[in-house]
Write a protein that holds these residues in place. Sequence first.
Motif, short mmCIF file in Angstrom:
data_model
loop_
_atom_site.label_atom_id
_atom_site.label_comp_id
_atom_site.label_asym_id
_atom_site.label_seq_id
_atom_site.Cartn_x
_atom_site.Cartn_y
_atom_site.Cartn_z
N GLY A 148 0.82 -1.21 0.00
CA GLY A 148 0.00 0.00 0.00
C GLY A 148 0.85 1.26 0.00
N ASN A 168 0.58 3.83 -3.14
CA ASN A 168 0.08 5.18 -2.85
C ASN A 168 1.12 6.25 -3.12
N SER A 174 -4.04 10.70 -2.18
CA SER A 174 -3.02 9.64 -2.25
C SER A 174 -1.85 9.93 -1.32
N ASP A 178 -2.91 8.87 2.02
CA ASP A 178 -2.89 7.39 2.04
C ASP A 178 -1.47 6.87 2.23
N LYS A 210 -6.07 0.95 -7.33
CA LYS A 210 -6.74 0.99 -6.03
C LYS A 210 -7.82 -0.08 -5.92
N SER A 260 -7.63 -2.77 -2.95
CA SER A 260 -8.76 -2.96 -2.04
C SER A 260 -9.05 -4.44 -1.82
N SER A 306 -9.36 2.25 0.19
CA SER A 306 -9.04 2.01 -1.22
C SER A 306 -10.30 1.95 -2.08
N ASP A 356 -11.29 5.36 -2.63
CA ASP A 356 -10.35 5.97 -3.58
C ASP A 356 -10.73 5.67 -5.03
#
Length: 295
Positions: A23, A27, A53, A56, A136, A140, A162, A165
């Motif tokens: 992640g 990101n 982002s 994130d 994303k 997820s 996510s 997002d």
Amino acid sequence: MKSLFDRISRLIERPGFVATLTGLIVNTVLCVFKLGVGFWASSLALLSDGVNSLTDAVSSLAILIAVHYSHKAPDEGHPFGHRRAEPIAGLILAIFAGIAGFEILKAAAVRLYTSETAGYLGPWPFVVLAGSVLAKGALSVFFQRIGERMNSPAILAGAADSRIDVLISLGALLGITGAHFGYLFMDTLAALAISFFIFRTGYRIGSENIDYLMGKNPGDAKLEEVRSSVGKHPDVKRIDELRAHYVGHYIHVEAEISVVRPMSTRDVHDLEEEVRSNIEEILWVDRAFVHVNPD
């Protein structure tokens, strides 16, 4: 050097570490592309998605540290372990989301007031946002599977974030598409919509993790599962009292029971241990405390 490689190997073997590191990388890459192309195109929608982002990426770093710390064994200063580290990381994520949402809302309001519009919208904003939707979406699904397997609120929060997002990037894509065809105000409207989604995600994740930190009752469904686990023992006559609360994202259970027959002190001790063991077999239970009442 060997010790360092051994530590790295142990970290890589942990699904939570791999998920959060993935992640962080995804990101960070998305943030760089979105902010770079957003500044070039003067697209507030794309810049807003880039700021999202960025939050994130910062949150992924916080979660990466928390997931590692939460696996530390109990010590003298923390006799029940370090389970609260992950909810704290989830709360940090919520705070960053709130800050990002406010900044985007403020920027969109200023742009609407000054009638400023997006600049050149060539193919690159579309390419970046389409890539963001795909990346994303995959992230997820990956986070959801790892989070459910580990019962990790921080990783599950990342999965929820996510999914939001994906909607945010689709909204930004709609905004720049409208601007590309001459409806320049749509880029700013998309930024406003993005700020709403960020606020909403931050509130939900924040309230959920505050419950973990405050030791909230886990709810009737989980209590009923514990009740069934206790009641299946043949020597348990009834459950006199059953309480449970969160310690981090795991649960501690306290059960008071009565027995069907008189027992010696040794038999009572063995019964308490057997019932405790049955309760702690439940995935989300960290520790159980069982007491036999005199009937």
